[in-house]
Design an enzyme around this catalytic site. Sequence first.
Site, PDB file in Angstrom:
ATOM      1  N   GLU A 128       0.772  -1.240  -0.033  1.00 53.93           N
ATOM      2  CA  GLU A 128      -0.134   0.097  -0.016  1.00 53.93           C
ATOM      3  C   GLU A 128       0.719   1.373  -0.059  1.00 53.93           C
ATOM      4  O   GLU A 128       0.486   2.378  -0.634  1.00 53.93           O
ATOM      5  CB  GLU A 128      -0.946  -0.048   1.177  1.00 53.93           C
ATOM      6  N   PHE A 192     -11.705  -7.952  13.017  1.00 52.92           N
ATOM      7  CA  PHE A 192     -10.456  -8.454  12.309  1.00 52.92           C
ATOM      8  C   PHE A 192     -10.294  -7.258  11.417  1.00 52.92           C
ATOM      9  O   PHE A 192     -11.245  -6.879  10.603  1.00 52.92           O
ATOM     10  CB  PHE A 192     -10.811  -9.796  11.654  1.00 52.92           C
ATOM     11  N   GLN A 193      -8.963  -6.774  11.180  1.00 49.12           N
ATOM     12  CA  GLN A 193      -8.434  -5.627  10.418  1.00 49.12           C
ATOM     13  C   GLN A 193      -9.207  -4.417  10.458  1.00 49.12           C
ATOM     14  O   GLN A 193      -9.607  -3.655   9.448  1.00 49.12           O
ATOM     15  CB  GLN A 193      -8.387  -6.181   8.802  1.00 49.12           C
ATOM     16  N   LYS A 242     -17.781  -1.792   4.632  1.00 53.04           N
ATOM     17  CA  LYS A 242     -18.051  -2.772   3.413  1.00 53.04           C
ATOM     18  C   LYS A 242     -19.563  -2.795   3.295  1.00 53.04           C
ATOM     19  O   LYS A 242     -19.785  -3.172   2.307  1.00 53.04           O
ATOM     20  CB  LYS A 242     -17.690  -4.286   3.737  1.00 53.04           C
ATOM     21  N   MET A 567      24.552  10.019   3.654  1.00 48.34           N
ATOM     22  CA  MET A 567      24.263  11.347   4.256  1.00 48.34           C
ATOM     23  C   MET A 567      24.429  11.343   5.705  1.00 48.34           C
ATOM     24  O   MET A 567      25.109  11.978   6.370  1.00 48.34           O
ATOM     25  CB  MET A 567      23.012  11.904   4.001  1.00 48.34           C
TER      26      MET A 567
END
Length: 668
Positions: A128, A192-193, A242, A567
């Site tokens: 993602e 969940f999630q 959903k 750096m």
Amino acid sequence: SFCTLLPPPRHSTKMRRYLSRSLESIHRPSRPSHTRISASASPITSQPASRSVRWTSGISPLPEAKDLGFDPQRNQEEYVGLNGGQIIEKKLREYGVTHVFGFTGGAILPVTDAFFGSPIKFINNASEQCAGHCAEGYSKAGGGLSTGVAIATSGPGVTNLVTALQDAYTDSVPMLAFVGQVPTSAVGTDAFQECPTTAITTPCTKWSYQVKSLEEFPDVIDKAIYKAHSGKKGPVLLDLPKDIMVQVLKADSGYKNEYHLVPKLEPPKPSNIRNLDEIANLINMAKRPIIVAGQGANDAFEEVRAMMDMGIPVTTTLHALGLVDETHPLALKMLGMHGTAYANYAVQEADVVIALGYRFDDRTTGRVDQYAPEAKKAEKAGRGGIIHIEIEQKQIGKVVKPTYAVWGDVHHTLSQLLPKLDPAHDRAAWHKKVAAWKANNPLRWAPCEDPKQFKVQEVVHELDAYLREVGRDKDTIWTTGVGNHQMMCAQFVTWRWPRRMMSSGSLGTMGVGVPFAVGSQICKPAATVICVDGDASFQMTSNDLRTLAEHNIPVKIAIMNDFKQQMVHIWQTIYFNQRYLVTDSYNPDFCKLADAYGIASIRVDDRANLKDGIKRFIDYNDGPIIGDFRVQPDMCTPMVAPGAALDDMILDPEGIMRLEANPAQVPG
């Protein structure tokens, strides 16, 4: 016996078809062919495999973004019979979106399913975060009303997207994120999630909103597009439960839009600016004016160039490189911590500083109380000062107090200011001084003692020189990661056109180089896209090589491989008495990594082969290619040390080594 032999399962017709397709994909894989180019730059072609996917200019032409006018009645009438995902797909087509980037999952499936058979191409990224950065690159390259779209599932899909959202927010990149969410009945139950999406993303977006009903959804999308592009641009996120996404919009629902009304999205119109005459008089009076242009001036490059032709020198920030043609004698390249000495000197000695779409970032001002001292003196004497034109009101006076300020769009402000400026003003003495600074303080690097070795600066210089030699520099987009290679790319490319440099500025996100390149290439398929990346930065998102390989996207990745986070390694040298820890990079063989994805590669580890290797790298035209350039570590100069004034620069590496060790002064 610990096992029992079971009879073969009896599958349904649907399952047999699925298994047949799955087994076919396992036993008959297709992948791009690849080429390895050796250090001597002679091609060694492997056995080609079948290639099922070819890079093209995209898909069938989509309609131009319509002047929708955000009509609530139309939104209800034209979307009846569509579910949530189908509404998204139809809206994006109407806005001229050609590609979306994402990674699927359970909660977002009702949305991703709507792109099956769509003319909008869904690019499946490795993560993602990569999808979000690709969306940024798409918007950056397109400019105007281009909108990069990222799609992710709920929970970890959202949290993986946060870095890209914050990067887009701080660098003012318009972007639209659609993310899945658990059903409304499960919100707040630690399902969940599930994660508190809007709470997490509100600080790093212009608007983060959880959709409440399907009826409001078309209006919410219009509002999201408006917010992403109005005023100072930035990312917007829509959280999609959903259960709402699987519903179908019904006619005569009784819904009325009361909360998502927005005006028609159109360019800001010129309005009467009360202090414009005073600003023009101050500029006309100035003997030593300078323009400092930031990203907000990119859409006003013609007006800025017209002011430069009137005799006003111009320096830019990282995001505005190419706003003016750097071959012009009054173009001073980039200012700031690793900007040119002549740009920094000019800002400090100017009697009028004209700041355009620029927020006085700390990397460009040095010590603020010592910034532009001559302009401040001129202000007190009534003959100069600091002018700030900025579209975000909160930035005006936030860091530097201006003499005059205009809260508004740079393009439309300058279009009204230009007719009031005196094109015949004699500033010969100022131009002579600027020319002397440029002659006495050119950008340069010290060659390696070993004649076989070379540095990042030389690679970038040779890349730029070859592109200009063959006339491809105008059509080249450069992306970078973050670190020494980023600053050296900014320094040693001759920038001549706007929106050719894609990098992470404010957030300084390592790993953006590859996904920015993917998004830029997809937005501009005819462009040559080169990602100059550090070895450490590249490995942050090297998993998105799968996206390049799958679609045969012809991005060129030049890895500056010095086996260090150089750096930060330098800062350990300077400020921590050479106590080196975790700044050495344990790198894979990048050519073998390219091989694994079926991507062409080249390795250059001898300076004698550098020019020829770069020619082959640029001329390769059969898909993506990785260049493993074995560079020697170096320090990036000039450098304005933390706490120093803008003109108090270190011009050579020995000067950096003389800095006093003080951990409190570490940049970043």
